[in-house]
Design a protein around this motif. Structure first.
Motif, PDB file in Angstrom:
ATOM      1  N   TYR A 179       0.842  -1.193   0.000  1.00 58.28           N
ATOM      2  CA  TYR A 179       0.000   0.000   0.000  1.00 58.28           C
ATOM      3  C   TYR A 179       0.879   1.244   0.000  1.00 58.28           C
ATOM      4  CZ  TYR A 179      -3.218   3.641   1.461  1.00 58.28           C
ATOM      5  OH  TYR A 179      -3.944   4.801   1.522  1.00 58.28           O
ATOM      6  N   ALA A 180       0.570   2.171  -0.881  1.00 60.39           N
ATOM      7  CA  ALA A 180       1.202   3.491  -0.901  1.00 60.39           C
ATOM      8  C   ALA A 180       0.093   4.518  -1.106  1.00 60.39           C
ATOM      9  CB  ALA A 180       2.231   3.588  -2.010  1.00 60.39           C
ATOM     10  N   LYS A 181       0.025   5.480  -0.225  1.00 68.46           N
ATOM     11  CA  LYS A 181      -0.999   6.522  -0.355  1.00 68.46           C
ATOM     12  C   LYS A 181      -0.715   7.396  -1.568  1.00 68.46           C
ATOM     13  CE  LYS A 181      -3.425  10.002   2.332  1.00 68.46           C
ATOM     14  NZ  LYS A 181      -4.735   9.389   2.494  1.00 68.46           N
ATOM     15  N   THR A 182       0.519   7.810  -1.714  1.00 66.24           N
ATOM     16  CA  THR A 182       0.919   8.660  -2.825  1.00 66.24           C
ATOM     17  C   THR A 182       2.302   8.237  -3.312  1.00 66.24           C
ATOM     18  OG1 THR A 182       1.148  10.950  -3.570  1.00 66.24           O
ATOM     19  CG2 THR A 182       1.918  10.460  -1.358  1.00 66.24           C
ATOM     20  N   VAL A 183       2.641   8.652  -4.530  1.00 67.64           N
ATOM     21  CA  VAL A 183       3.908   8.266  -5.142  1.00 67.64           C
ATOM     22  C   VAL A 183       4.688   9.515  -5.521  1.00 67.64           C
ATOM     23  CG1 VAL A 183       4.901   7.188  -7.191  1.00 67.64           C
ATOM     24  CG2 VAL A 183       3.026   6.085  -6.002  1.00 67.64           C
ATOM     25  N   ASP A 184       6.006   9.480  -5.270  1.00 67.68           N
ATOM     26  CA  ASP A 184       6.901  10.552  -5.665  1.00 67.68           C
ATOM     27  C   ASP A 184       7.759  10.038  -6.821  1.00 67.68           C
ATOM     28  OD1 ASP A 184       8.431  12.850  -5.745  1.00 67.68           O
ATOM     29  OD2 ASP A 184       9.789  12.157  -4.176  1.00 67.68           O
ATOM     30  N   GLU A 185       7.555  10.546  -7.997  1.00 70.07           N
ATOM     31  CA  GLU A 185       8.269  10.190  -9.221  1.00 70.07           C
ATOM     32  C   GLU A 185       7.917   8.815  -9.755  1.00 70.07           C
ATOM     33  OE1 GLU A 185      12.398  11.256  -9.609  1.00 70.07           O
ATOM     34  OE2 GLU A 185      12.175  12.738  -8.035  1.00 70.07           O
ATOM     35  N   TRP A 186       8.330   7.737  -9.080  1.00 70.60           N
ATOM     36  CA  TRP A 186       8.009   6.412  -9.601  1.00 70.60           C
ATOM     37  C   TRP A 186       7.888   5.402  -8.466  1.00 70.60           C
ATOM     38  CZ3 TRP A 186      11.056   2.155  -8.825  1.00 70.60           C
ATOM     39  CH2 TRP A 186      12.384   2.388  -8.443  1.00 70.60           C
ATOM     40  N   ALA A 187       7.096   4.372  -8.724  1.00 70.14           N
ATOM     41  CA  ALA A 187       6.915   3.285  -7.767  1.00 70.14           C
ATOM     42  C   ALA A 187       6.480   2.030  -8.504  1.00 70.14           C
ATOM     43  CB  ALA A 187       5.870   3.658  -6.733  1.00 70.14           C
ATOM     44  N   PHE A 188       6.908   0.890  -7.993  1.00 69.02           N
ATOM     45  CA  PHE A 188       6.493  -0.392  -8.550  1.00 69.02           C
ATOM     46  C   PHE A 188       6.143  -1.319  -7.402  1.00 69.02           C
ATOM     47  CE2 PHE A 188       7.303  -4.739  -9.980  1.00 69.02           C
ATOM     48  CZ  PHE A 188       6.476  -4.778 -11.100  1.00 69.02           C
ATOM     49  N   GLN A 189       4.986  -1.970  -7.508  1.00 66.56           N
ATOM     50  CA  GLN A 189       4.535  -2.912  -6.498  1.00 66.56           C
ATOM     51  C   GLN A 189       4.333  -4.282  -7.150  1.00 66.56           C
ATOM     52  OE1 GLN A 189       0.891  -0.821  -5.494  1.00 66.56           O
ATOM     53  NE2 GLN A 189       1.773  -0.128  -3.554  1.00 66.56           N
ATOM     54  N   LEU A 190       4.797  -5.332  -6.466  1.00 71.12           N
ATOM     55  CA  LEU A 190       4.608  -6.694  -6.935  1.00 71.12           C
ATOM     56  C   LEU A 190       4.099  -7.509  -5.762  1.00 71.12           C
ATOM     57  CD1 LEU A 190       5.037  -8.680  -9.315  1.00 71.12           C
ATOM     58  CD2 LEU A 190       7.305  -9.145  -8.355  1.00 71.12           C
ATOM     59  N   ASN A 199       1.383  -3.316  -9.814  1.00 77.41           N
ATOM     60  CA  ASN A 199       0.849  -1.972  -9.947  1.00 77.41           C
ATOM     61  C   ASN A 199       2.050  -1.025 -10.011  1.00 77.41           C
ATOM     62  OD1 ASN A 199      -1.013   0.090 -10.163  1.00 77.41           O
ATOM     63  ND2 ASN A 199      -1.717  -0.032  -8.053  1.00 77.41           N
ATOM     64  N   TRP A 200       1.871   0.128 -10.678  1.00 77.08           N
ATOM     65  CA  TRP A 200       2.987   1.059 -10.788  1.00 77.08           C
ATOM     66  C   TRP A 200       2.504   2.476 -11.056  1.00 77.08           C
ATOM     67  CZ3 TRP A 200       2.209  -2.768 -14.537  1.00 77.08           C
ATOM     68  CH2 TRP A 200       1.721  -2.310 -15.764  1.00 77.08           C
ATOM     69  N   SER A 201       3.440   3.379 -10.870  1.00 78.79           N
ATOM     70  CA  SER A 201       3.264   4.772 -11.247  1.00 78.79           C
ATOM     71  C   SER A 201       4.651   5.301 -11.576  1.00 78.79           C
ATOM     72  CB  SER A 201       2.647   5.579 -10.110  1.00 78.79           C
ATOM     73  OG  SER A 201       2.556   6.937 -10.460  1.00 78.79           O
ATOM     74  N   PHE A 202       4.807   5.829 -12.771  1.00 75.86           N
ATOM     75  CA  PHE A 202       6.112   6.312 -13.190  1.00 75.86           C
ATOM     76  C   PHE A 202       6.135   7.830 -13.342  1.00 75.86           C
ATOM     77  CE2 PHE A 202       6.111   1.858 -14.738  1.00 75.86           C
ATOM     78  CZ  PHE A 202       7.064   1.407 -13.839  1.00 75.86           C
ATOM     79  N   ASN A 251      -4.028   6.890 -17.159  1.00 79.63           N
ATOM     80  CA  ASN A 251      -2.713   7.375 -17.580  1.00 79.63           C
ATOM     81  C   ASN A 251      -1.792   6.243 -18.023  1.00 79.63           C
ATOM     82  OD1 ASN A 251      -3.303  10.070 -17.023  1.00 79.63           O
ATOM     83  ND2 ASN A 251      -2.779   9.821 -14.860  1.00 79.63           N
ATOM     84  N   LEU A 252      -2.349   5.241 -18.698  1.00 85.78           N
ATOM     85  CA  LEU A 252      -1.522   4.139 -19.188  1.00 85.78           C
ATOM     86  C   LEU A 252      -0.530   4.640 -20.224  1.00 85.78           C
ATOM     87  CD1 LEU A 252      -4.168   1.314 -19.567  1.00 85.78           C
ATOM     88  CD2 LEU A 252      -2.331   1.413 -17.905  1.00 85.78           C
ATOM     89  N   PRO A 253       0.654   4.160 -20.278  1.00 83.13           N
ATOM     90  CA  PRO A 253       1.288   3.124 -19.489  1.00 83.13           C
ATOM     91  C   PRO A 253       1.994   3.658 -18.248  1.00 83.13           C
ATOM     92  CG  PRO A 253       2.760   3.675 -21.277  1.00 83.13           C
ATOM     93  CD  PRO A 253       1.528   4.554 -21.417  1.00 83.13           C
ATOM     94  N   GLY A 254       1.980   4.973 -18.016  1.00 90.53           N
ATOM     95  CA  GLY A 254       2.694   5.568 -16.880  1.00 90.53           C
ATOM     96  C   GLY A 254       2.140   5.172 -15.532  1.00 90.53           C
ATOM     97  N   GLU A 255       0.832   4.963 -15.425  1.00 92.94           N
ATOM     98  CA  GLU A 255       0.197   4.549 -14.183  1.00 92.94           C
ATOM     99  C   GLU A 255      -0.813   3.475 -14.513  1.00 92.94           C
ATOM    100  OE1 GLU A 255      -1.500   8.207 -12.762  1.00 92.94           O
ATOM    101  OE2 GLU A 255       0.393   8.905 -11.953  1.00 92.94           O
ATOM    102  N   LEU A 256      -0.966   2.502 -13.611  1.00 92.53           N
ATOM    103  CA  LEU A 256      -1.910   1.426 -13.885  1.00 92.53           C
ATOM    104  C   LEU A 256      -3.258   1.722 -13.237  1.00 92.53           C
ATOM    105  CD1 LEU A 256      -2.327  -1.211 -15.335  1.00 92.53           C
ATOM    106  CD2 LEU A 256      -1.405  -2.407 -13.346  1.00 92.53           C
TER     107      LEU A 256
END
Length: 184
Positions: free
Chosen positions: A141-152, A179-182, A166-171
């Motif tokens: 769990y991440a409330k917010t992301v700074d720049e990039w994050a990847f979860q598996l 799940n990710w956010s770049f 916002n695909l492919p930058g965010e899922l």
């Protein structure tokens, strides 16, 4: 000669008790310890429950760090709880909890970075308010992301991710497997 040795030992112990920095800590609890709990340790802390600021390798069942600290906190399979205010380095315990910013690697059963996390969290359950890095676990769990994050993991939540917009930058806000956010 014997008196000189006793005086030298007494002076060394007295000087150590007034020092703001020490290279070694031995403790049962933060209040039953060789060094005061406010003494900065630059070296090794060994004990049942350690709690000092500094740059140190902590070996104990419970390891605590105050202020801005760094180091490595771990006793193989026996460290139950690591906690810190702001920490840079490695926390390996059953439960790791940082009230401020954590930079480095948290590994255990439960990892918590209450304010900000930068690096790698690997546990059954990983939580952070603000993330920049990777989470590997059953529940991430991440409330917010700074720049990039990847979860598996089995359940992956990035609360501030929009749903598939916002695909492919965010899922998505929540996904199974990954799940990710770049960022922008």
């Amino acid at each position: 000669m014997k008196k000189l040795m006793i005086v030298a030992a007494a002076c060394a112990l007295t000087a150590g008790s007034f020092a703001e920095t020490a290279g070694f800590q031995l403790s049962l609890t933060p209040d039953i310890a060789l060094q005061d709990r406010d003494t900065e340790i630059k070296g090794v802390s060994i004990g049942v429950w350690n709690e000092n600021p500094g740059a140190q390798w902590q070996i104990g069942f419970v390891n605590g760090s105050t202020g801005d600290s760094k180091g490595f906190a771990w006793l193989p399979y026996l460290t139950f709880y690591n906690y810190a205010e702001n920490f840079s380095g490695v926390h390996w315990a059953w439960v790791n909890n940082t009230s401020g910013k954590f930079v480095g690697w948290q590994s255990g059963i439960v990892n918590i970075a209450q304010e900000e996390f930068v690096g790698l969290q690997s546990a059954w359950v990983n939580y952070t308010a603000k993330m920049h890095g990777v989470q590997l676990g059953l529940v991430n769990y991440a409330k917010t992301v700074d720049e990039w994050a990847f979860q598996l993991g089995l359940v992956n939540i990035i609360e501030d991710n929009p749903w598939f917009s916002n695909l492919p930058g965010e899922l998505a806000q929540g996904m199974i497997i990954a799940n990710w956010s770049f960022g922008d």
